[in-house]
Design an enzyme around this catalytic site. Structure first.
Site, mmCIF file in Angstrom:
data_model
loop_
_atom_site.group_PDB
_atom_site.id
_atom_site.type_symbol
_atom_site.label_atom_id
_atom_site.label_comp_id
_atom_site.label_asym_id
_atom_site.label_seq_id
_atom_site.Cartn_x
_atom_site.Cartn_y
_atom_site.Cartn_z
ATOM 1 N N CYS A 49 83.452 24.053 75.004
ATOM 2 C CA CYS A 49 82.196 23.503 74.348
ATOM 3 C C CYS A 49 81.165 22.973 75.299
ATOM 4 C CB CYS A 49 82.566 22.868 72.657
ATOM 5 S SG CYS A 49 83.956 24.142 71.980
ATOM 6 N N HIS B 47 75.702 20.048 71.261
ATOM 7 C CA HIS B 47 77.242 21.557 70.720
ATOM 8 C C HIS B 47 77.147 21.603 69.089
ATOM 9 C CE1 HIS B 47 80.796 24.009 70.376
ATOM 10 N NE2 HIS B 47 81.030 23.222 70.229
ATOM 11 N N ASN C 83 79.887 28.504 66.099
ATOM 12 C CA ASN C 83 80.431 27.921 67.071
ATOM 13 C C ASN C 83 80.364 28.861 67.964
ATOM 14 O OD1 ASN C 83 81.660 26.755 68.704
ATOM 15 N ND2 ASN C 83 83.278 24.763 67.613
HETATM 16 O O1 UT7 Z 1 83.971 23.523 68.988
HETATM 17 C C1 UT7 Z 1 85.112 22.781 69.398
HETATM 18 C C2 UT7 Z 1 85.215 21.241 68.209
HETATM 19 N N1 UT7 Z 1 85.264 22.117 67.388
HETATM 20 C C3 UT7 Z 1 84.811 21.083 66.235
HETATM 21 O O2 UT7 Z 1 84.439 20.027 66.569
HETATM 22 C C4 UT7 Z 1 85.591 21.009 64.906
HETATM 23 C C5 UT7 Z 1 85.538 20.162 64.693
HETATM 24 N N2 UT7 Z 1 86.532 20.354 62.857
HETATM 25 C C6 UT7 Z 1 85.892 20.879 61.729
HETATM 26 O O3 UT7 Z 1 85.093 21.542 62.144
HETATM 27 C C7 UT7 Z 1 86.572 20.697 60.642
HETATM 28 O O4 UT7 Z 1 87.529 20.263 60.512
HETATM 29 C C8 UT7 Z 1 86.831 21.795 59.960
HETATM 30 C C9 UT7 Z 1 85.643 23.088 58.989
HETATM 31 C C10 UT7 Z 1 87.266 23.106 60.708
HETATM 32 C C11 UT7 Z 1 87.720 21.643 58.694
HETATM 33 O O5 UT7 Z 1 87.125 21.075 57.529
HETATM 34 P P1 UT7 Z 1 87.861 19.834 57.345
HETATM 35 O O6 UT7 Z 1 87.222 19.183 56.027
HETATM 36 O O7 UT7 Z 1 88.115 18.869 57.970
HETATM 37 O O8 UT7 Z 1 88.680 20.335 56.131
HETATM 38 P P2 UT7 Z 1 90.751 20.501 55.912
HETATM 39 O O9 UT7 Z 1 90.893 21.358 57.663
HETATM 40 O O10 UT7 Z 1 90.727 19.009 56.047
HETATM 41 O O11 UT7 Z 1 91.233 20.738 54.794
HETATM 42 C C12 UT7 Z 1 91.079 21.009 53.879
HETATM 43 C C13 UT7 Z 1 91.042 22.115 53.200
HETATM 44 C C14 UT7 Z 1 92.933 22.362 53.000
HETATM 45 O O12 UT7 Z 1 93.281 22.743 52.265
HETATM 46 P P3 UT7 Z 1 94.450 21.202 51.234
HETATM 47 O O13 UT7 Z 1 95.522 21.453 52.147
HETATM 48 O O14 UT7 Z 1 93.340 19.915 50.962
HETATM 49 O O15 UT7 Z 1 94.461 22.022 50.045
HETATM 50 C C15 UT7 Z 1 92.237 23.699 53.921
HETATM 51 O O16 UT7 Z 1 93.514 24.140 54.135
HETATM 52 O O17 UT7 Z 1 90.415 23.296 53.437
HETATM 53 C C16 UT7 Z 1 91.428 24.382 53.078
HETATM 54 N N3 UT7 Z 1 90.542 25.309 53.863
HETATM 55 C C17 UT7 Z 1 90.489 26.006 53.606
HETATM 56 N N4 UT7 Z 1 89.891 26.763 52.235
HETATM 57 C C18 UT7 Z 1 89.058 27.388 52.018
HETATM 58 C C19 UT7 Z 1 90.874 25.322 55.898
HETATM 59 N N5 UT7 Z 1 90.441 26.463 55.785
HETATM 60 C C20 UT7 Z 1 89.463 26.739 54.970
HETATM 61 C C21 UT7 Z 1 88.713 27.978 54.780
HETATM 62 N N6 UT7 Z 1 88.378 28.588 53.273
HETATM 63 N N7 UT7 Z 1 87.933 28.791 55.740
#
Ligand code: UT7
Length: 330
Positions: free
Chosen positions: A115, A255, A285
């Site tokens: 990225c 980014h 993204n």
């Molecule tokens: O381009 C390269 C650089 N990339 C980035 O900078 C990405 C950086 N990371 C992020 O933007 C975030 O970490 C994400 C958007 C990928 C995820 O957001 P988050 O707030 O960190 O969510 P999480 O992974 O902690 O998941 C929270 C909950 C989980 O459920 P439980 O375990 O709390 O029950 C996930 O299973 O959300 C759940 N979850 C979803 N639910 C509905 C994860 N993805 C989804 C989804 N829809 N698409």
């Protein structure tokens, strides 16, 4: 040696027409528009058609940038293509693009820095301009991320989209154009964002395909933390090297990964959120392409004026960080 300045003489971008909305994704995986918007800010993304490849997106963005700069393809001396979704591992996208554009005199190479690719490309291309080696360099960042998306993984498949952004670099006076930059890699974190089976470490095989290991893997939580810490760090280094402070920044082109990361960066850098460009609502993204697309939109809708300072900040696979300050001079 007295170095020349390096300016962006033309910009262009391209996204495919097909739109994939959050509602469409609700039919593919267990997700919701509400979750995607509240956790990322993304509402829709673009998808490359089956009969096109990354180099086709790159070619369209490049043509627009060359047109904007008033440069013919056969005047380009170097093409730098930044992508993690090259048409083939080799030849690289830049070589394929040389042929598609008819840039017969150009040397070419690819950058595979995820990225941060658009900033890395500008900084790399600027070295050739500033030393006087070349007068016209084309930098293009293009991605077909939907080709490496694991459509069974709801934590990643809602994030990514396809597109391309390009810039033509030319010499200018010292003190204009690219004023300064900073780059850093935190390689210990490479495993958090990768395609596990994509090269010599694990050549793609049946097991890899069965486990979706030939597709993008991301530990979003770790990458999120590294981005929120890394962006202010690399941005401040770039500003220091450019001889400016936060108060001098007119626009931040960062980014486009997550609205929460954009907001956190604005907050930590004490830069007004309205100066931080955001278009991820429409494109998601697009990895290396995201800053190229954002810069092009900022310029084309008339907001970006000559003499203004643009702070560019990228972060991603590696874990790589790159920042650059450009005094707009077009
Ligand atoms: O381009 C390269 C650089 N990339 C980035 O900078 C990405 C950086 N990371 C992020 O933007 C975030 O970490 C994400 C958007 C990928 C995820 O957001 P988050 O707030 O960190 O969510 P999480 O992974 O902690 O998941 C929270 C909950 C989980 O459920 P439980 O375990 O709390 O029950 C996930 O299973 O959300 C759940 N979850 C979803 N639910 C509905 C994860 N993805 C989804 C989804 N829809 N698409």
């Amino acid at each position: 040696m007295d170095l020349r300045g390096c300016r962006i003489a033309g910009v262009g971008s391209y996204v495919p027409e097909e739109v994939l909305t959050n509602a469409d994704l609700e039919k593919i995986v267990d997700t919701s528009d509400e979750w995607i918007v509240s956790h990322t800010g993304i509402r829709e993304r673009r998808v490359i058609p089956d009969d096109q490849n990354t180099s086709d997106l790159a070619a369209e963005a490049s043509r627009r940038a060359l047109d904007d700069a008033g440069v013919q393809a056969d005047q380009v001396q170097l093409i730098i293509a930044a992508t993690v979704t090259s048409d083939t591992v080799f030849p690289g996208t830049s070589a394929i693009l040389e042929h598609k554009l008819g840039a017969k005199r150009a040397a070419t190479f690819d950058l595979v820095t995820g990225c941060t690719g658009f900033v890395d490309g500008i900084v790399t291309g600027a070295q050739f301009i500033q030393t006087g080696a070349y007068d016209r360099v084309l930098v293009v960042a293009a991605e077909a991320l939907t080709r490496i998306t694991n459509w069974t993984d709801r934590s990643t498949c809602v994030l990514f989209g396809d597109g391309a952004g390009a810039a033509v670099l030319e010499p200018t006076d010292p003190g204009a154009g690219l004023l300064g930059y900073a780059m850093d890699t935190q390689g210990f974190a490479g495993e958090h964002l990768c395609i596990p089976s994509s090269g010599s470490a694990w050549p793609p095989d049946e097991k890899a395909i069965a486990e979706h290991a030939t597709k993008l893997y991301m530990n979003g939580h770790e990458i999120f933390k590294m981005a929120v810490r890394g962006v202010p760090y690399i941005a401040r280094k770039a500003m220091k090297n450019a001889g400016i402070t936060e108060e001098d920044v007119d626009w931040v082109v960062m980014h486009q990964a997550n609205q929460r990361i954009l907001d956190a960066a604005a907050d930590r850098l004490h830069i007004a959120p309205e100066k931080v460009i955001s278009n991820l609502e429409r494109y998601g993204n697009t990895s290396a392409a995201s800053m190229g697309i954002a810069l092009d939109e900022l310029y084309r809708d008339g907001r970006l004026q000559n003499g203004q300072h643009v702070l560019m900040v990228g972060f991603g696979a590696g874990f790589c960080l790159a920042g650059a300050v450009i005094r707009w001079d077009k």
